[in-house]
Structures are given as C-alpha cells and as structure tokens.
Design a protein around this motif. Structure first.
Motif, PDB file in Angstrom:
ATOM      1  N   VAL A   1     -10.785   1.843  -5.443  1.00 13.46           N
ATOM      2  CA  VAL A   1     -10.864   2.389  -6.759  1.00 13.46           C
ATOM      3  C   VAL A   1     -10.700   4.077  -6.173  1.00 13.46           C
TER       4      VAL A   1
ATOM      5  N   ARG B   1      -7.106   5.122  -4.737  1.00 16.54           N
ATOM      6  CA  ARG B   1      -6.015   5.191  -5.419  1.00 16.54           C
ATOM      7  C   ARG B   1      -6.034   6.167  -6.588  1.00 16.54           C
TER       8      ARG B   1
ATOM      9  N   ARG C   1      -5.148   1.524 -19.508  1.00 22.83           N
ATOM     10  CA  ARG C   1      -6.015   2.487 -19.525  1.00 22.83           C
ATOM     11  C   ARG C   1      -6.860   2.636 -20.494  1.00 22.83           C
TER      12      ARG C   1
ATOM     13  N   GLU D   1     -17.368  -0.030 -15.063  1.00 23.20           N
ATOM     14  CA  GLU D   1     -16.230  -1.231 -15.055  1.00 23.20           C
ATOM     15  C   GLU D   1     -17.071  -2.430 -14.499  1.00 23.20           C
TER      16      GLU D   1
ATOM     17  N   MET E   1       6.122  11.263 -11.522  1.00 21.05           N
ATOM     18  CA  MET E   1       4.744  11.025 -11.311  1.00 21.05           C
ATOM     19  C   MET E   1       3.876  11.202 -13.109  1.00 21.05           C
TER      20      MET E   1
ATOM     21  N   GLU F   1      -0.481   2.570 -19.987  1.00 20.83           N
ATOM     22  CA  GLU F   1      -1.423   3.081 -21.053  1.00 20.83           C
ATOM     23  C   GLU F   1      -2.351   2.245 -21.750  1.00 20.83           C
TER      24      GLU F   1
ATOM     25  N   ASP G   1     -15.785   4.520 -13.469  1.00 19.44           N
ATOM     26  CA  ASP G   1     -15.845   3.621 -12.632  1.00 19.44           C
ATOM     27  C   ASP G   1     -17.288   2.907 -12.902  1.00 19.44           C
TER      28      ASP G   1
ATOM     29  N   GLY H   1     -10.089  -0.116 -14.724  1.00 20.37           N
ATOM     30  CA  GLY H   1     -10.189   0.748 -13.445  1.00 20.37           C
ATOM     31  C   GLY H   1      -9.024   0.554 -12.794  1.00 20.37           C
ATOM     32  N   GLU H   2      -8.608   1.249 -11.413  1.00 17.02           N
ATOM     33  CA  GLU H   2      -7.571   1.172 -10.831  1.00 17.02           C
ATOM     34  C   GLU H   2      -7.190  -0.354 -10.009  1.00 17.02           C
ATOM     35  N   VAL H   3      -8.553  -0.891  -9.656  1.00 17.13           N
ATOM     36  CA  VAL H   3      -8.321  -1.922  -8.927  1.00 17.13           C
ATOM     37  C   VAL H   3      -7.992  -3.320 -10.118  1.00 17.13           C
ATOM     38  N   ARG H   4      -8.779  -3.186 -11.091  1.00 15.46           N
ATOM     39  CA  ARG H   4      -8.322  -4.127 -12.144  1.00 15.46           C
ATOM     40  C   ARG H   4      -7.354  -3.938 -12.712  1.00 15.46           C
TER      41      ARG H   4
ATOM     42  N   LYS I   1      -5.974   9.467  -9.047  1.00 13.73           N
ATOM     43  CA  LYS I   1      -4.975  10.298  -9.071  1.00 13.73           C
ATOM     44  C   LYS I   1      -5.168  11.665  -9.429  1.00 13.73           C
TER      45      LYS I   1
ATOM     46  N   ARG J   1       1.937   6.592  -6.878  1.00 13.83           N
ATOM     47  CA  ARG J   1       0.789   7.360  -7.404  1.00 13.83           C
ATOM     48  C   ARG J   1       1.008   8.893  -7.141  1.00 13.83           C
TER      49      ARG J   1
ATOM     50  N   ILE K   1       0.808  -1.162  -0.060  1.00 15.62           N
ATOM     51  CA  ILE K   1       0.131   0.115   0.197  1.00 15.62           C
ATOM     52  C   ILE K   1       0.804   1.190   0.124  1.00 15.62           C
TER      53      ILE K   1
ATOM     54  N   PHE L   1      -4.417  -2.953 -11.101  1.00 15.91           N
ATOM     55  CA  PHE L   1      -3.616  -3.412 -10.023  1.00 15.91           C
ATOM     56  C   PHE L   1      -3.556  -4.992 -10.128  1.00 15.91           C
TER      57      PHE L   1
END
Lengths: 314, 319
Positions: free
Chosen positions: B24, B27, A212, B13, B1, A209, B10, A217-220, B29, A118, A111, A222
């Motif tokens: 989600v 994190r 995206r 998704e 960054m 890239e 979202d 999404g972010e979780v996916r 940004k 980030r 974490i 990750f």
C-alpha cells in the motif's frame, strides 16, 4: 497473436461473396493487380514458412543426414524420442527455465508497469527501461558472463565484500539455469513492462474512480480491479512470452553451451546439436515436432483460460 | 498521470495484513513516503537495467592485466582505448599481446559489413513486400482473398524456430549456405506479423482519399506508391526499425547458415570470439569493446526514434 480477427469489414466480405458467384463481373475486380501485389509475400509464405512446416513434419518420419536422400522410417524417431533420457532431461531443463524466467519476469514487469503508470508518463524513462532489449541475446549473455565471472567478475567481488563466498553462476550446475533465466529477465523485463503498461492505459478510468469512492486501498484496487480487467491482456502477454521462452537458445549457446554436465542443455540446444554436430536431421526434426506440440497445447490452454470469462471487462 | 488524491484511509481497510501494508505504501501516489519508496524502487530497477552498460564501457576501456588485478575497480583500471583499436584492426600484434589480446586477426569490419547487408536487405524487401500484400488484403477486391488471408493467419502461429531446420535444408539445396543472401532470404519476403501490422493501418486510411486519386487517373499501383505509402509513412517507419533491430540481433539462424568470414555477422562473430578463447585468458576488454560496437547502431537508431519505438509497443497491430 492468436486474437487476430480475419474479418475485413462488411463491405469487403459481401463483395467477395458476390464475386464468388459471378467471377468475371466487370464492375470492380482487382484480381490482376492483387496477384501482383501479393506475389512476393505469398512466395515467402509458401516457400519459407508453410513448406518448411510440412517438410519439417515429413523429415521427422525419416532418416536424413543431408548427404543421402531422406529415407522414410515411420515412427522410429518418435520411438527413439520417447526412450531418450537426454530428450526428457532437456525438456525438464527447458520447463524449469521457462517457469523461472516467466515467473520472475512477469512479476517484475508488472511492478515496473504499475510504477510507470503511477509515477510518470515520461518517454525517457520508458526508453531507459527498454534499453537491454536493444542489444542482442549474444551481447546480453556475454556481459553477464563477464560480470558474474567466478574469479574476476564484479558480481562475485561485491559478494566477497558482503562476506559471501564466490558463486559459480554459470559454472555451478545448480546456479546455471537460474542465472540464465535472470539474464533473460534482465533483457526482456522492460519490453514486457511496456506491453503491460500499454494494457493498463486501455483500462477505463471510471472503474478506478468507483473503487476509490468505495474506499478501496491500493492493494485491494490492484487485486480486485486492475488484475481482473487486465486478464485478457495478461493472457496475450503470457502466450507471447512463454512461447518465446521455450525457444531459448542464444543465451545458453554463448554462456554455458549446455554445460556444466548438461545442466543447461535446453531443448533447442539439443536439437541444434543433433542436427549440426551429429547430422541426424530426422531425429532433430522429431524433437522439433515435440516442441511444436508442447507450444500448441500451451497456446490452446491459455487461449481457453483467457476466454473463459471475458465478461470481466464488461 | 491523473491527480486523483487518495485519502489516508489505510487504517480502515478491512483486509490489510502486514505485507499488503508495505505494498500500500509503495504504490501511494501523493508525496507521501509511499511515493518516495516507489521512486526508490524505480531507481533500483533503472540501475539494474543500466549498470551493465556502464560495465561494458568500463571493461572496454581497460587492459586485460588491469581487469584481472583490479576486478572491483569502478573506473577502468589502466585506462586505454587499445581494446577498440584492437577490435577495429588498428593495433599492432605486439601492442595487442601486451594488453592481453590474442594477437589473432579479427575481421571485424567484414562482420560489420555483413550485418549491415543482411539487416538492410531483410528490412527493405520485407517491409516493401509486406506492405504490398497488406494493401492487397486491405483495399483490393479479388477472388480467394479471404482464403489466402487465412493462410497468412496460420503462418502467424508457426513458431519461427520450427522452420529453421527445414529452411536450412532448403538453403543448402539452393546452394546459398555461407552467403549473405542465404541468411537474409527466409525473412526477406514477409513476416505474417508485418502484413497484419500494416494491413491494420491501411484499413484505417479513408477510402475517399484513394478514390480521389483514382478519379485523377492514377492507377492502382500509382495510388499505392504515391498515396497509400506516404500516408502510412509512420507505421512503415516503425516497422522498418523493428525489423532492422530483429535482423541485426538475430543469432540462431545466421549461426546455422554461415561458416566462414565471408558471411559471418556480428552476433555470430562475438559468439565465436568468446568460444575460441580459453576460459582463463579471455580477452574481456576486446570482447566488451566489440559488443559495444555491435550494439552501437541499435542505440543510435533508438535514440533517433525512441518515442516511435516506445509507443509502438502495445497491441494495436495484433489485437
């Protein structure tokens, strides 16, 4: 650590091959200088690492109390070890500690690493995160013994403000191991986070890239991109931290000294006790060999797992 | 960054369930609530990291009776620098007893000196010898190099803790128990890690530079000291700092080897200090003051070289 490649480049290895065939070649042989350069390190390696390794294994087959010469006893120490309930208890305690310590530490460090990755590249922030790692285990242990003191520690003071009864963090046998595991998480999480952070920085930006563009999404991202790509590095981090974790001694020695009622009698502590309080160096060595075997097995398993499909990176 | 903007998609998704949604947002940004939350988590982590250090300082600046009567006070109860004076031997026994100290003599300066001697001895010798070996592996051609190198590789896999008992037996046989040299000796010559770490850098130094020096008539040894070492100053400095910290903070090995004040280092002294005081009457102010002074050199070292140390953590040397 285990991933070190012994190759020294094509030039070097081909030259040694020819030298092996015709040693006294005038062309270029630095043997005399090299021996001089290597001598101190080789002495150190031989005398304080390889010889003790052999000697430690040898001692495990002997009865030795430091005063009289070691006496060969065959497998007696190992038979005793198998029948020794305290040994197995301390093995269980150690494994319990390692599971808690590594489990929590890895998640927290991940974490922290992701947040840093980030949010900011700031060296100051990374420096702050690393601060607990600068103090010795001893100091870390003492500070937390004081903070979590049952009567006068601020930890229990805060709990009492929240209406919770005081907890004997180091004096209650159910709490002692989790507490020690957390103290060491506190000391090592920043360091581990920086290791993972370094790993994150090696990942190619292009895959993010792509993820995206695919609308992940972010979780996916990750779980489907970062984690699989990071696997070889995580394997290395885990090997290093787990091996370190199994050797826990300092923190336990200064906080609980194995108590209450053997609840924190981790393996290293038992070995130390056997050698230095009871002068049974032979039996202590046998237990050390036991630990060595456990560590060896863990390394091999993790190495296999991490190598299982390295194609992740491709 | 990077500044890749993430569009708020979202809702489309497919696999989103409630706990994931929380992640989600955490994190995220862009300057979204997610980013605020991420910083909030970071700040909580930093507080957990740093507050114990404040607590050491706060405790060290209090008297022991004060600590016991106001355990939750955020500022030092009964502010005094007495604990530091007590630790450094500048307080009279009466004053010490009044502030809750044990009144016993604490040979702090001796422990400090021992720690400095051990860490310096280990660092100077280990880094020099490891650099020499690394050079022989990286740049010299000699018979048996690959075999010797394989031995060093094997050494890397031996857990240090396994060698402690046999090394203790050896140090005892050498008659070096309870000496500073006995504490330093096992790590004075090399660690496999140091050799690998430096070898990696030496291999990256262009051959041409070394050959130019050789053509100018420099010997192998001269080249090593006058060309290679200065070129590798940066990794050598990093390694030295890390080695110094490791030696300074070590506890288990010095605990085995040292029995009396003549060789006792700070970490062991702190452990003894803690173990000798009765559970009820621990001199916490003194103990925290001593801990702070013991940790101070590492903080100073870190402040001076923070960037170097932080950036050295990675896999470059060992991968």
């Amino acid at each position: 650590m285990t991933a070190v490649s012994p190759s020294t480049g094509p030039r070097a290895s081909s030259s040694t091959a020819t030298e092996a065939q015709s040693p006294p070649r005038k062309r270029r042989d630095d043997t005399r200088v090299a021996l001089m350069f290597i001598a101190p390190a080789a002495l150190g390696l031989g005398v304080f690492l390889l010889w003790p390794l052999i000697r430690g294994i040898w001692l495990s087959f002997t009865d030795y109390n430091l005063l009289t010469p070691a006496e060969f006893v065959g497998l007696a120490n190992y038979r005793r070890l198998i029948a020794d309930p305290i040994f197995w208890d301390s093995m269980k305690t150690t494994v319990y500690y390692v599971v808690l310590n590594i489990g929590i530490q890895t998640v927290v460090a991940m974490i922290i690493a992701l947040l840093m990755y980030r949010l900011t590249q700031s060296t100051l922030l990374r420096g702050l995160v690393l601060t607990p790692y600068l103090v010795s285990n001893v100091v870390a242990g003492l500070v937390w013994v004081w903070i979590l003191d049952t009567q006068f520690g601020v930890g229990n003071q805060i709990l009492s403000w929240l209406g919770i009864d005081p907890i004997g963090f180091f004096t209650d046998s159910a709490w002692a191991i989790p507490t020690i595991a957390l103290v060491n998480v506190w000391r090592h999480m920043g360091y581990t986070a920086l290791l993972i952070f370094a790993g994150l920085q090696t990942l190619p930006a292009s895959v993010y890239e792509a993820a995206r563009l695919d609308g992940a999404g972010e979780v996916r991202t990750f779980f489907s991109v970062t984690l699989p790509l990071l696997r070889p590095i995580m394997a290395l981090v885990l090997i290093m931290t787990i091996i370190g974790s199994f050797q826990v001694f300092d923190t336990v020695a200064v906080t609980t000294a194995g108590g209450p009622a053997n609840a924190t009698n981790v393996l290293q502590l038992y070995i130390y006790d056997m050698a230095f309080d009871r002068f049974q160096f032979g039996y202590a060595s046998a237990m050390s060999v036991g630990l060595l075997i456990v560590l060896g097995i863990i390394t091999v398993i993790q190495y296999r797992l991490s190598r299982a499909d390295t194609s992740d990176m491709g | 960054m990077s500044t890749t903007p993430v569009t708020p998609t979202d809702s489309v998704e497919p696999l989103t369930n409630p706990p994931e949604r929380a992640e989600v947002r955490r994190r995220r940004k862009l300057p979204t609530p997610g980013k605020v939350l991420a910083w909030a988590v970071m700040i909580v982590i930093l507080l957990i990291t740093m507050l114990p250090f404040y607590w050491i300082l706060r405790t060290a600046l209090s008297t022991n009776p004060g600590l016991l009567s106001e355990p939750g006070s955020l500022t030092p109860p009964e502010f005094t620098t007495g604990a530091f004076e007590r630790v450094l031997g500048m307080q009279s026994t009466d004053e010490a007893l009044a502030e809750g100290g044990s009144g016993a003599e604490l040979n702090f300066w001796r422990y400090l000196l021992n720690s400095v001697m051990v860490a310096t001895l280990v660092t100077v010798c280990q880094v020099l010898f490891s650099a020499m070996a690394a050079y022989a592996f990286a740049r010299l051609r000699w018979k048996g190099r690959d075999k010797v190198f394989a031995l060093f590789l094997a050494g890397l896999m031996v857990p240090t803790v396994f060698t402690l008992l046999p090394n203790f037996v050896l140090i005892k046989q050498l008659g070096l128990i309870d000496t500073v040299l006995g504490i330093a000796l096992p790590t004075m010559f090399m660690t496999p890690f140091a050799v690998f770490f430096l070898r990696q850098f030496f291999m990256g130094i262009p051959m041409e530079i070394e050959e130019a020096a050789r053509l100018d008539g420099a010997s192998r040894i001269g080249t090593f000291f006058k060309v290679i070492l200065p070129l590798a100053a940066s990794p050598i400095a990093t390694l030295s700092i890390l080695t110094y910290m490791t030696a300074w903070n070590d506890y288990f090995w010095p605990l085995m080897v040292s029995y009396t004040d003549s060789s006792r280092v700070l970490t062991v002294a702190l452990g003894v200090f803690r173990a000798q005081s009765p559970q009820s009457g621990t001199d916490w102010a003194g103990l925290m003051a001593a801990s702070l002074i013991a940790a101070l050199p590492m903080f100073l070292l870190f402040m001076a070289f923070a960037r170097r140390i932080v950036n050295s953590i990675g896999f470059s040397g060992i991968k």
